[in-house]
Design an enzyme around this catalytic site. Structure first.
Site, PDB file in Angstrom:
ATOM      1  N   PHE A  61      -3.239 -10.595   2.870  1.00 46.53           N
ATOM      2  CA  PHE A  61      -3.747  -9.341   2.537  1.00 46.53           C
ATOM      3  C   PHE A  61      -3.149  -7.826   2.144  1.00 46.53           C
ATOM      4  CE2 PHE A  61      -6.485  -6.310   0.519  1.00 46.53           C
ATOM      5  CZ  PHE A  61      -6.219  -7.047  -0.976  1.00 46.53           C
TER       6      PHE A  61
ATOM      7  N   ASP B 289       2.138  -3.924   7.761  1.00 46.63           N
ATOM      8  CA  ASP B 289       0.641  -3.766   7.354  1.00 46.63           C
ATOM      9  C   ASP B 289      -0.546  -3.174   7.822  1.00 46.63           C
ATOM     10  OD1 ASP B 289      -1.677  -3.427   5.611  1.00 46.63           O
ATOM     11  OD2 ASP B 289      -1.060  -4.207   3.746  1.00 46.63           O
TER      12      ASP B 289
ATOM     13  N   LYS C   1      -7.434   2.646   5.080  1.00 51.82           N
ATOM     14  CA  LYS C   1      -8.945   2.043   5.413  1.00 51.82           C
ATOM     15  C   LYS C   1      -9.214   3.599   6.076  1.00 51.82           C
ATOM     16  CE  LYS C   1     -10.031  -2.048   4.394  1.00 51.82           C
ATOM     17  NZ  LYS C   1      -8.689  -3.078   3.846  1.00 51.82           N
TER      18      LYS C   1
END
Ligand SMILES: *Cc1c(COP(=O)(O)O)cnc(C)c1O
Length: 395
Positions: free
Chosen positions: A137, A222, A251
């Site tokens: 993702f 990532d 995040k």
């Protein structure tokens, strides 16, 4: 407004891409949140690993308030003090020499993909294709869904962005096979988050690094979810003692204020030049002041170490529960990034945990995901384990 009123307005005015929700959370403090009816919950999801310092951390709140009284936004046509300080602080703690700031994780990955492509173009060795992993993702923009190896994210959005191919995660041979002469980079999550908390073998990242060196391609990690202490090291790749060429963060970087970052080596940074990339809001004074305070607090309060210790304890306790309850198929975790594979749907357990005043989340249909703030103590783990024991026993 009460939860019912909020839900009614949501149904009428907001495009529903998240399904029906049970709670409206209106206040937070540390590891606790309160819903619109004033009921308190222990938050073991932290807004999907965003509020890692706990809600309304005083140092972050103070930085936001101070910055709001100074200047909120200037654009990148001018130097921004908090942005350069944040870049310096991040560089002092990892391999990256230079940074580009964005507003989200997807945009940080866009920057990573763009700089990787342009780096090879500039070298007159164009190799635009990027290999990513199945079940990965990387975000929800058209390019980052194309980079994500999950068909459900692609559904209805073709034509996708060209130049991505997928190999099985944690399978070096499959990765090696995917590397054709048009491949210029590999993009991976060190631990797969949304894909169901996928943890690779101990030496996987080291072998990927070696493969990238051998094939002369860039390694992009990532670390949007794994970065900044979540897995018990400041960055997850530090468990493996390797460094990528490019890394993305988002995040928890602003502890709730939206900000993303793409960091890379001096060498790779030459892929961008004046005018080749930009963002109106990216790295603005408010977001970078919040992020600077967040990263400073993360380091000052030794929360990475706490994540490592609590993660180990939590995982052990979950494994003990797994011996007792056959509903638990597997427990996987690194630091405080933990997934529990169950035979029922994750939703059944998540909803039952709400009734016990505890918030946990899903990662796919059958994985219950725990991403508590990194400030938790042993007692909080015990509270969650005891509630889970009751919930699983009653199923
Ligand atoms: C959340 C996440 C993203 C996307 O971040 P957004 O801020 O939602 O765009 C990308 N990659 C990983 C690994 C993530 O966990």
């Amino acid at each position: 407004m009460n939860t019912q009123e909020i839900q009614t307005l949501a149904n009428q005015y907001v495009i529903n891409t998240y399904g029906t929700r049970k709670l409206a959370l209106v206040r937070g403090e540390g590891k606790y949140v309160w819903d619109a009816e004033g009921r308190r919950y222990l938050d073991f999801l932290a807004g999907i690993s965003v509020v890692n310092l706990g809600h309304c951390h005083p140092k972050v709140t103070e930085a936001i308030c101070n910055q709001a009284q100074q200047i909120l936004h200037t654009s990148n046509l001018y130097y921004i003090e908090s942005q350069v300080k944040l870049a310096e602080l991040l560089s002092q703690h990892c391999f990256a020499d230079k940074w580009f700031f964005s507003n989200s994780g997807a945009e940080a990955n866009e920057a990573a993909i763009k700089i990787a492509r342009r780096y090879w173009q500039q070298k007159e060795q164009p190799k635009p294709t990027i290999v990513t992993a199945h079940a990965s993702f990387h975000g929800r923009t058209l390019t980052t869904i194309s980079a994500s190896g999950q068909p459900k994210l692609h559904d209805g959005f073709s034509p996708l962005m060209q130049g991505f191919k997928y190999a099985d995660f944690n399978d070096l041979a499959a990765l090696e096979k995917a590397i054709t002469p048009d491949v210029g980079a590999i993009l991976l999550e060190p631990v797969q988050g949304e894909g169901g908390v996928g943890i690779p073998d101990e030496n996987y990242l080291t072998q990927v690094r070696q493969l990238c060196n051998d094939k002369n391609i860039l390694m992009i990690l990532d670390e949007i979810q794994t970065g900044l202490g979540r897995t018990g090291e400041l960055f997850a790749h530090q468990h493996a003692d390797i460094t990528p060429d490019i890394m993305t963060l988002a995040k928890s970087l602003g502890n709730g204020v939206p900000i993303g970052a793409m960091g890379c080596t001096d060498e790779v940074s030459q892929g961008f030049s004046i005018g080749s990339h930009g963002s109106t809001f990216g790295g603005n004074p408010l977001c970078t002041a919040a992020a600077l305070a967040s990263v400073t607090a993360l380091l000052d309060e030794k929360l990475v170490e706490n994540a490592a210790g609590m993660g180990e304890y939590f995982k052990e306790e979950l494994l003990t529960l797994a011996d007792k309850h056959a509903i638990i198929k597997e427990v996987r975790g690194k630091g405080l990034m933990i997934g529990m594979d169950v035979t029922c749907t994750a939703a059944v357990i998540i909803n039952a945990m709400f009734e016990k005043d505890i918030i946990v989340g899903p990662a796919g249909l059958h994985v219950v995901r725990f991403l508590p703030p990194l400030i938790i103590h042993k007692e909080d783990v015990d509270t969650v384990i005891s509630a889970l024991d009751d919930v699983l026993g009653a199923l």
